[in-house]
Design a protein around this motif. Structure first.
Motif, PDB file in Angstrom:
ATOM      1  N   SER A   3       0.852  -1.189   0.000  1.00 19.26           N
ATOM      2  CA  SER A   3       0.000   0.000   0.000  1.00 19.26           C
ATOM      3  C   SER A   3       0.888   1.240   0.000  1.00 19.26           C
ATOM      4  CB  SER A   3      -0.888  -0.007   1.237  1.00 19.26           C
ATOM      5  OG  SER A   3      -0.077  -0.109   2.384  1.00 19.26           O
ATOM      6  N   PHE A   5       1.968   5.234   1.147  1.00 19.29           N
ATOM      7  CA  PHE A   5       2.117   5.827   2.480  1.00 19.29           C
ATOM      8  C   PHE A   5       0.804   6.420   2.974  1.00 19.29           C
ATOM      9  CE2 PHE A   5       2.318  10.253   1.053  1.00 19.29           C
ATOM     10  CZ  PHE A   5       2.646  10.100  -0.283  1.00 19.29           C
ATOM     11  N   VAL A  75      10.013   3.346   7.220  1.00 20.32           N
ATOM     12  CA  VAL A  75       9.974   4.751   6.825  1.00 20.32           C
ATOM     13  C   VAL A  75       8.592   5.078   6.248  1.00 20.32           C
ATOM     14  CG1 VAL A  75      10.953   6.484   5.287  1.00 20.32           C
ATOM     15  CG2 VAL A  75      12.448   4.907   6.472  1.00 20.32           C
ATOM     16  N   ARG A  76       7.991   4.121   5.570  1.00 22.22           N
ATOM     17  CA  ARG A  76       6.659   4.352   5.013  1.00 22.22           C
ATOM     18  C   ARG A  76       5.671   4.714   6.120  1.00 22.22           C
ATOM     19  NH1 ARG A  76       3.430  -0.485   2.266  1.00 22.22           N
ATOM     20  NH2 ARG A  76       3.295  -1.086   4.437  1.00 22.22           N
ATOM     21  N   VAL A  79       6.422   8.195   7.284  1.00 19.29           N
ATOM     22  CA  VAL A  79       5.957   9.204   6.329  1.00 19.29           C
ATOM     23  C   VAL A  79       4.445   9.361   6.445  1.00 19.29           C
ATOM     24  CG1 VAL A  79       5.683   9.709   3.872  1.00 19.29           C
ATOM     25  CG2 VAL A  79       7.868   8.901   4.739  1.00 19.29           C
ATOM     26  N   ARG A 128       1.991  11.460  -5.271  1.00 19.91           N
ATOM     27  CA  ARG A 128       0.913  10.578  -5.692  1.00 19.91           C
ATOM     28  C   ARG A 128       0.597  10.728  -7.179  1.00 19.91           C
ATOM     29  NH1 ARG A 128       0.273   6.908  -5.381  1.00 19.91           N
ATOM     30  NH2 ARG A 128      -1.884   6.285  -5.097  1.00 19.91           N
ATOM     31  N   PRO A 131       4.507  10.029 -10.105  1.00 18.73           N
ATOM     32  CA  PRO A 131       5.050   8.700 -10.462  1.00 18.73           C
ATOM     33  C   PRO A 131       4.189   7.939 -11.473  1.00 18.73           C
ATOM     34  CG  PRO A 131       5.377   9.097  -8.143  1.00 18.73           C
ATOM     35  CD  PRO A 131       4.528  10.233  -8.655  1.00 18.73           C
ATOM     36  N   PRO A 132       2.860   7.841 -11.293  1.00 20.64           N
ATOM     37  CA  PRO A 132       2.076   7.142 -12.318  1.00 20.64           C
ATOM     38  C   PRO A 132       2.152   7.855 -13.668  1.00 20.64           C
ATOM     39  CG  PRO A 132       0.742   7.521 -10.367  1.00 20.64           C
ATOM     40  CD  PRO A 132       2.023   8.262 -10.164  1.00 20.64           C
ATOM     41  N   ASN A 135       5.390   7.030 -15.317  1.00 22.33           N
ATOM     42  CA  ASN A 135       5.394   5.654 -15.806  1.00 22.33           C
ATOM     43  C   ASN A 135       4.607   5.535 -17.106  1.00 22.33           C
ATOM     44  OD1 ASN A 135       6.070   2.893 -15.583  1.00 22.33           O
ATOM     45  ND2 ASN A 135       3.982   2.479 -14.865  1.00 22.33           N
ATOM     46  N   ILE A 258       8.899  16.360  -8.436  1.00 27.83           N
ATOM     47  CA  ILE A 258       8.817  15.439  -7.305  1.00 27.83           C
ATOM     48  C   ILE A 258       9.815  15.843  -6.229  1.00 27.83           C
ATOM     49  CG2 ILE A 258       9.349  13.064  -6.614  1.00 27.83           C
ATOM     50  CD1 ILE A 258       8.136  12.102  -9.203  1.00 27.83           C
TER      51      ILE A 258
ATOM     52  N   ASP B 632       6.845  -0.744  -7.314  1.00 23.78           N
ATOM     53  CA  ASP B 632       5.638  -0.232  -7.941  1.00 23.78           C
ATOM     54  C   ASP B 632       5.956   1.159  -8.487  1.00 23.78           C
ATOM     55  OD1 ASP B 632       3.226   0.794  -8.652  1.00 23.78           O
ATOM     56  OD2 ASP B 632       2.153   0.092  -6.877  1.00 23.78           O
ATOM     57  N   GLU B 633       6.030   1.264  -9.810  1.00 17.83           N
ATOM     58  CA  GLU B 633       6.432   2.529 -10.421  1.00 17.83           C
ATOM     59  C   GLU B 633       5.403   3.641 -10.177  1.00 17.83           C
ATOM     60  OE1 GLU B 633       9.129   3.490 -11.649  1.00 17.83           O
ATOM     61  OE2 GLU B 633      10.254   1.807 -12.439  1.00 17.83           O
ATOM     62  N   GLU B 634       4.193   3.251  -9.822  1.00 21.09           N
ATOM     63  CA  GLU B 634       3.189   4.286  -9.573  1.00 21.09           C
ATOM     64  C   GLU B 634       3.405   4.951  -8.221  1.00 21.09           C
ATOM     65  OE1 GLU B 634      -0.784   3.087 -10.573  1.00 21.09           O
ATOM     66  OE2 GLU B 634      -0.112   3.421 -12.643  1.00 21.09           O
ATOM     67  N   LEU B 635       4.270   4.345  -7.402  1.00 20.90           N
ATOM     68  CA  LEU B 635       4.545   4.937  -6.097  1.00 20.90           C
ATOM     69  C   LEU B 635       5.991   5.414  -5.976  1.00 20.90           C
ATOM     70  CD1 LEU B 635       2.692   2.387  -3.778  1.00 20.90           C
ATOM     71  CD2 LEU B 635       2.017   4.732  -4.263  1.00 20.90           C
ATOM     72  N   CYS B 636       6.849   4.924  -6.861  1.00 21.76           N
ATOM     73  CA  CYS B 636       8.277   5.225  -6.723  1.00 21.76           C
ATOM     74  C   CYS B 636       8.559   6.677  -7.088  1.00 21.76           C
ATOM     75  CB  CYS B 636       9.101   4.298  -7.614  1.00 21.76           C
ATOM     76  SG  CYS B 636      10.860   4.671  -7.561  1.00 21.76           S
ATOM     77  N   VAL B 637       9.230   7.404  -6.175  1.00 27.87           N
ATOM     78  CA  VAL B 637       9.563   8.793  -6.453  1.00 27.87           C
ATOM     79  C   VAL B 637      11.040   8.942  -6.809  1.00 27.87           C
ATOM     80  CG1 VAL B 637       7.708   9.768  -5.088  1.00 27.87           C
ATOM     81  CG2 VAL B 637       9.883   9.266  -3.988  1.00 27.87           C
ATOM     82  N   ALA B 638      11.681   7.818  -7.086  1.00 28.61           N
ATOM     83  CA  ALA B 638      13.080   7.811  -7.532  1.00 28.61           C
ATOM     84  C   ALA B 638      14.015   8.470  -6.541  1.00 28.61           C
ATOM     85  CB  ALA B 638      13.213   8.463  -8.910  1.00 28.61           C
ATOM     86  N   HIS B 666       2.985  -1.374 -14.229  1.00 29.44           N
ATOM     87  CA  HIS B 666       3.633  -0.475 -13.283  1.00 29.44           C
ATOM     88  C   HIS B 666       4.617  -1.227 -12.392  1.00 29.44           C
ATOM     89  CE1 HIS B 666       0.241  -2.314 -11.352  1.00 29.44           C
ATOM     90  NE2 HIS B 666       0.747  -2.017 -10.189  1.00 29.44           N
ATOM     91  N   PRO B 780      10.099   5.441   1.396  1.00 24.13           N
ATOM     92  CA  PRO B 780       9.162   6.350   2.044  1.00 24.13           C
ATOM     93  C   PRO B 780       7.726   6.215   1.535  1.00 24.13           C
ATOM     94  CG  PRO B 780      10.557   7.550   0.524  1.00 24.13           C
ATOM     95  CD  PRO B 780      11.052   6.145   0.524  1.00 24.13           C
ATOM     96  N   THR B 781       7.548   5.675   0.334  1.00 22.24           N
ATOM     97  CA  THR B 781       6.208   5.715  -0.244  1.00 22.24           C
ATOM     98  C   THR B 781       5.511   4.365  -0.297  1.00 22.24           C
ATOM     99  OG1 THR B 781       7.036   5.345  -2.458  1.00 22.24           O
ATOM    100  CG2 THR B 781       6.857   7.634  -1.725  1.00 22.24           C
ATOM    101  N   GLY B 782       6.234   3.306  -0.032  1.00 23.56           N
ATOM    102  CA  GLY B 782       5.607   1.979  -0.127  1.00 23.56           C
ATOM    103  C   GLY B 782       5.744   1.364  -1.509  1.00 23.56           C
TER     104      GLY B 782
END
Lengths: 287, 800
Positions: A3, A5, A75-76, A79, A128, A131-132, A135, A258, B632-638, B666, B780-782
């Motif tokens: 899931s 953060f 860390v998640r 955050v 949020r 990133p999508p 991608n 970002i 998960d690339e939809e959550l990854c902030v690099a 993703h 940090p983002t999961g």
């Protein structure tokens, strides 16, 4: 499964933060001090102390996330709590002020805190949304893949144009040579394209490769026969090159967005600490 | 005709041969040392300059007249050369042995070129490297044709042609292209055998014209130079006709010819065709050819010190002296706690006599096996291993008995001479039962690697293990209430099948009359949806597939394919009916599994995206994974905190590369160890430094790594790197406020003197971190998650 953060542990910290807001707000409404509501009443002191503790704890995330070897929880989770309690801090601190604002060090501390929190809101949104989008933009390719494709296209174009006449070769080679990716912070964030092109001996703007494409198309009307097949191939590949460049630039822009908010969020946090120390000093020594 | 008869002829001047020859010289034995190359220790000569050579195993004492201790390649080689001079060893270089005839006391050694040498005894220490494959064209013996490259920087401004398309050829070409004009000759149209990294490098270099590649080209001959500035002319058959290339140098990198064929031509027998098989030897290293002895890597001992000790011992044995092997004291220490008053050889004999599975093993192999094994006394009630442990060693009972808890309240007693633990040994999966000591007992625990070596070379062991595996599997998985005797008829009809990766086990729509139990590897179940083959689920080892057709008498409803090299046990309808009869609960249990699987299939069939994602994950080789990092690339902030965290917790070197690796939908598969079920990296580790274990089943590399790089090459996923030891600074506050020191998570090289070596490093699943994998905990983002393939189905259901 996994899931984000925001939904960490089924949004546990959202509910904790909501509870904190409810309790603080109810106390504020029910509290009926002799004087107008302010930071000096018992509730004011309580909310102030709570706010101070929260600020110190929120800032500690910067330490915790670099604590790779040890450290409690993930860390998640931190955050997640940071986001929701940071939001709650906005209410707690506002109630602490009793809505008394002026041009003084106290209000400065409050304003700085708000700026930190709002920059954080932007951060949550950026984390949020981008990133999508990144991608999808890259269609599951990595930025390295894109650069490799660009390299491949550049060498194709160089090869193709080496057989063409001077003018075409000049356009293609100078457009490749003077293509700019990235640049300064502002250039990256605005996706600004400073690419140039040498046309008839003078350097001209080539934003989004438009000028080069236009010039190549102009050449097409001039050139006939076998040579024109080669040229149309060059134009086709040049179009593909433009698309890749656009994608790379857009990706860099989003990647920048970002990260850029942290350049506001963190320094302002330090400024907030300075202002808060002044605020405490003023309150306890000069009051 | 040969005039002199040597007492001992030693073939191969590697560590074993050098040691044997020096010892023979020391004792004044009439000897000759034959070496095909112009220098000693050909394999070690090929190491890169200045490479640090380790002296594993550290506990084993060295027994040799020549010096050896860990150190630089140059020091070791010069030490050996000094040893040869000192002892006045009779060594002949450039002497390649082509044939051996005759018998003990009268061997006739044929040298290439026609000369013959007579000897009473022969010691073979030719190693496993073999001789490099030559170009095989007229003129390929010219001085400027070479088959190895020590130092690419030694050549400048030359025209060099490299022949070959493997990693060695590519690496040489890239290194030489910096200062030379390089062409690479590839017989085929692509570089199919190269690692991905090398492939990108060579294609990039060809594209940028820094290397010229001649595809579909074979060497024709080598002619004298047409002009004096070159050394020769390389004539090539290209698709467009003959081409002539003036060259200064030709480097052939065409691999090596394995020495087995040559060794067999000497009359030495191998037990089977397995590529890893080693010749059967007596405890005195004598082969089936009387008077011919085998030492070193060829005899199954890949480490330098072992080979040197054997060289010493074998000379003693030939002279008829009964020296105790160098490992005698080690074994004695191992047996010290045992309740026997016997000497080492007697204990070994007792073990072989009491444990039938080791009966057919020759004395030397058995000695080696016990040297690798742990012999321990277990007190009554002690847990030998527990269900779901990740260990995969093999146990035998030397004395007393153990209770195997195959299911709750079901204990099977196993007594002296029996073995257990073979399920995990074969499947590579977790322990399927808990084993207790039934009384005070002595058990021998043999590591998986040692056992697999034994299985590869002794057919009898393989057969016994297979039979037992079948019976025990059937009992445990299908008919726990039935006795072994009842199950024997089923076991006899059960067949072991082997499938290559991607091979179909059965297809949708076929008549189905067998059930497959996966004993190792894993499979995917896929179905045809709208003309597309869609993966619906993943089934790991220790589970059955195909039971639907047997239970419901329907045609196969799905296609089952091996994801990796897979072995199954197939049980036919008749046997299955017998099992249903013997075990009343079986039908209900099977039906439940079928129901669950059908439910899963329906969910997945309605969502083609998830099927495609599952296919993608399998395509990345994740079918053989046990625990893999996905992003998960939809959550990854690099932010790369995963890498920083990995570096900070692992001596400054990140073992994962977030950016590398492919993405589908993703889900991104970064370059990071997936802890394969049957890890390729573990297959050829000379000091046995790569281990699997712990609660997470992680595969990790120990400090006794000798830096040989085998694992790095063997890993198909490129997740192992060779790295110097570094350290991660932890100076957060100083860094934050004063900018002193490095950012947390940044690597800093430790300068630990010139004897530091590059060692292999890889993900160890943070086995030493209390909180679990740092990469996931630092995200940090999961976006970062660690999954096992069984969880992929849940992951792909999330696909939006």
């Amino acid at each position: 499964m996994h899931s984000s953060f925001l939904s960490h542990a089924n949004g546990r910290y959202f509910w904790f933060a909501l509870g904190l807001i409810t309790v603080s707000a109810s106390a504020y409404i029910l509290h009926d001090p002799k004087q107008p509501p302010n930071g000096g009443t018992w509730l004011g002191y309580t909310l102030g102390s709570l706010g101070l503790f929260m600020i110190v704890w929120l800032a500690y995330l910067g330490r915790r996330k670099r604590n790779f070897a040890k450290g409690w929880g993930t860390v998640r989770g931190w955050v997640s709590a940071h986001v929701y309690f940071g939001t709650a801090l906005l209410i707690v601190a506002t109630l602490h002020t009793g809505f008394q604002f002026d041009f003084n060090i106290h209000t400065l501390a409050f304003v700085l805190m708000c700026l930190v929190i709002f920059s954080g809101f932007f951060g949550v949104w950026a984390y949020r949304v981008y990133p999508p989008e990144r991608n999808q933009l890259k269609k599951s390719q990595s930025i390295n893949d894109l650069f490799l494709q660009l390299e491949e296209i550049d060498s194709q174009l160089t090869r193709l144009s080496s057989g063409s006449d001077n003018e075409v070769r000049g356009i293609v080679n100078s457009a490749i040579e003077r293509t700019v990716i990235g640049g300064g912070y502002l250039d990256q964030l605005l996706g600004r394209d400073n690419s140039k092109l040498v046309l008839q001996g003078s350097v001209v703007d080539n934003t989004e490769q438009q000028r080069a494409l236009d010039s190549l198309l102009e050449q097409m009307t001039r050139i006939q026969g076998l040579e024109s097949t080669r040229l149309s191939e060059i134009v086709r590949i040049f179009g593909a090159r433009k698309r890749i460049l656009d994608t790379i630039r857009e990706d860099i822009r989003m990647h920048g967005l970002i990260q850029v908010w942290l350049l506001v969020h963190i320094p302002l946090t330090f400024a907030l600490f300075a202002a808060m120390i002044a605020h405490l000093f003023a309150v306890f020594v000069y009051w | 005709m040969a005039s002199e008869i040597f007492d001992i002829a030693i073939i191969g001047a590697g560590p074993g041969g050098l040691s044997a020859a020096s010892h023979a010289a020391e004792l004044g034995v009439n000897h000759v040392l034959l070496e095909s190359s112009p220098k000693i220790a050909n394999t070690i000569q090929k190491y890169q300059k200045g490479k640090h050579v380790m002296a594993e195993p550290g506990v084993l004492p060295l027994r040799s007249p020549i010096r050896f201790s860990a150190g630089k390649r140059e020091e070791i080689l010069s030490g050996w050369e000094d040893g040869l001079t000192e002892h006045n060893v009779n060594v002949r270089y450039n002497t390649e042995v082509a044939t051996i005839g005759g018998q003990k006391g009268d061997f006739l050694i044929g040298i290439s070129g026609g000369e013959q040498i007579q000897a009473k005894h022969i010691i073979l220490g030719i190693g496993l490297q073999g001789n490099p494959r030559t170009l095989g064209v007229p003129g390929d013996n010219a001085a400027f044709v070479q088959y190895q490259l020590d130092d690419p920087d030694a050549y400048k401004d030359e025209s060099i042609v490299i022949v070959g398309a493997g990693d060695a050829a590519i690496e040489n070409a890239i290194a030489l292209a910096r200062h030379n004009s390089v062409s690479i000759v590839n017989r085929k149209d692509e570089f199919a055998r190269a690692k991905e990294g090398n492939l990108n490098l060579i294609l990039g270099a060809i594209d940028s014209k820094s290397i010229e590649c001649l595809y579909g080209t074979t060497p024709a001959r080598i002619d004298p130079p047409s002009d004096e500035t070159f050394a020769g002319t390389f004539v090539l058959d290209t698709p467009s006709g003959e081409a002539q290339l003036p060259v200064h140098r030709i480097i052939g990198r065409l691999g090596a010819i394995a020495p087995r064929g040559l060794v067999e031509s000497f009359g030495i027998e191998f037990p089977n065709d397995d590529a890893n098989a080693i010749p059967a030897l007596t405890s005195q290293y004598e082969s089936n050819v009387e008077g011919m002895f085998v030492i070193g890597a060829l005899g199954g001992y890949p480490l330098i010190k072992q080979a040197m000790n054997q060289g010493y011992e074998v000379v003693e044995y030939i002279l008829g002296n009964k020296v105790k092997p160098a490992d005698h004291d080690l074994l004695a220490a191992k047996f010290k706690t045992l309740p026997f008053d016997l000497d080492v050889d007697e204990v070994l004999a007792l073990m072989q006599q009491r444990i039938p599975v080791f009966n057919g093993v020759n004395a030397l192999q058995f000695r080696e096996l016990i040297l690798d094994s742990e012999v321990s006394l277990q007190r009554k009630g002690a847990v030998v291993f527990a269900r779901n442990d990740y260990t995969n060693s093999f146990y035998t009972v030397l004395q007393g008995s153990v209770d195997i808890e195959v299911a709750a309240d079901t204990l099977i007693n196993s007594g002296q001479g029996n073995f257990f633990g073979e399920m995990s040994l074969i499947s590579g999966r977790r322990r399927s039962a808990t084993v207790y000591a039934a009384d005070d007992c002595v058990v021998i625990e043999t590591p998986r690697r040692t056992m697999n070596k034994l299985i590869a070379s002794v057919d009898a062991v393989r057969k016994v293990l297979d039979q037992t595996f079948i019976v025990r599997t059937i009992q445990q998985k299908f008919a726990p209430d039935a006795s072994i005797e009842d199950l024997l008829p089923v076991a006899e009809k059960t067949v072991i099948n082997q499938y290559a990766p991607g091979q179909v086990i059965f297809s949708e729509g076929e008549e189905g009359d067998t059930l497959h139990f996966i004993r190792n590897g894993s499979v995917t179940v896929s179905s045809n949806v709208d003309g597309k083959d869609l993966v619906m689920s993943y089934v790991p080892a220790n589970q059955a597939v195909g039971e639907m057709a047997l239970l419901a008498n329907v045609k196969r409803t799905a296609t089952v394919r091996a994801t990796v090299k897979t072995e199954t046990l197939s049980i036919d309808k008749e046997s299955f009916d017998l099992l249903l009869e013997k075990s009343p609960g079986l039908k209900a249990r099977m039906q439940k599994i079928v129901e669950e699987r059908m439910r899963q299939n329906i969910v997945l069939q309605t969502n083609t995206d998830s099927g495609e994602l599952l296919s993608f994950l399998m395509g990345q080789g994740l079918g053989e994974a046990t625990d893999v990092l996905l992003i998960d690339e939809e959550l990854c902030v690099a932010c790369d905190y995963c890498e920083s965290a990995c570096a900070a917790t692992h001596e400054g070197t990140s073992r994962l590369d977030r950016k590398a690796g492919p993405t589908f939908a993703h889900i991104h598969v970064p370059t990071s160890c997936r802890h394969c079920e049957d890890p390729s990296c573990m297959k050829d580790c000379p000091p046995d430094a790569i281990q699997r274990g712990g609660i997470g089943g992680e595969v990790f590399i120990g400090d006794n790594c000798i830096g040989c790089g085998n694992c790095e090459q063997n890993c198909p996923y490129g997740v192992i790197q060779m790295s110097y030891k570094t350290s991660a600074p932890d100076s957060f506050w100083r860094w934050l406020f004063f900018g002193i020191g490095d950012k947390p998570g940044k690597a800093v090289n430790i300068n630990a003197g010139e004897n530091t070596i590059k060692q292999a490093v890889k993900c160890d699943m943070c086995k030493d971190q209390s909180g679990g994998p740092a990469c996931v905990r630092a995200c940090p983002t999961g976006a970062a998650m660690r999954l096992s393939p069984e969880e992929f189905v849940d992951l792909v259901r999330d696909v939006r």
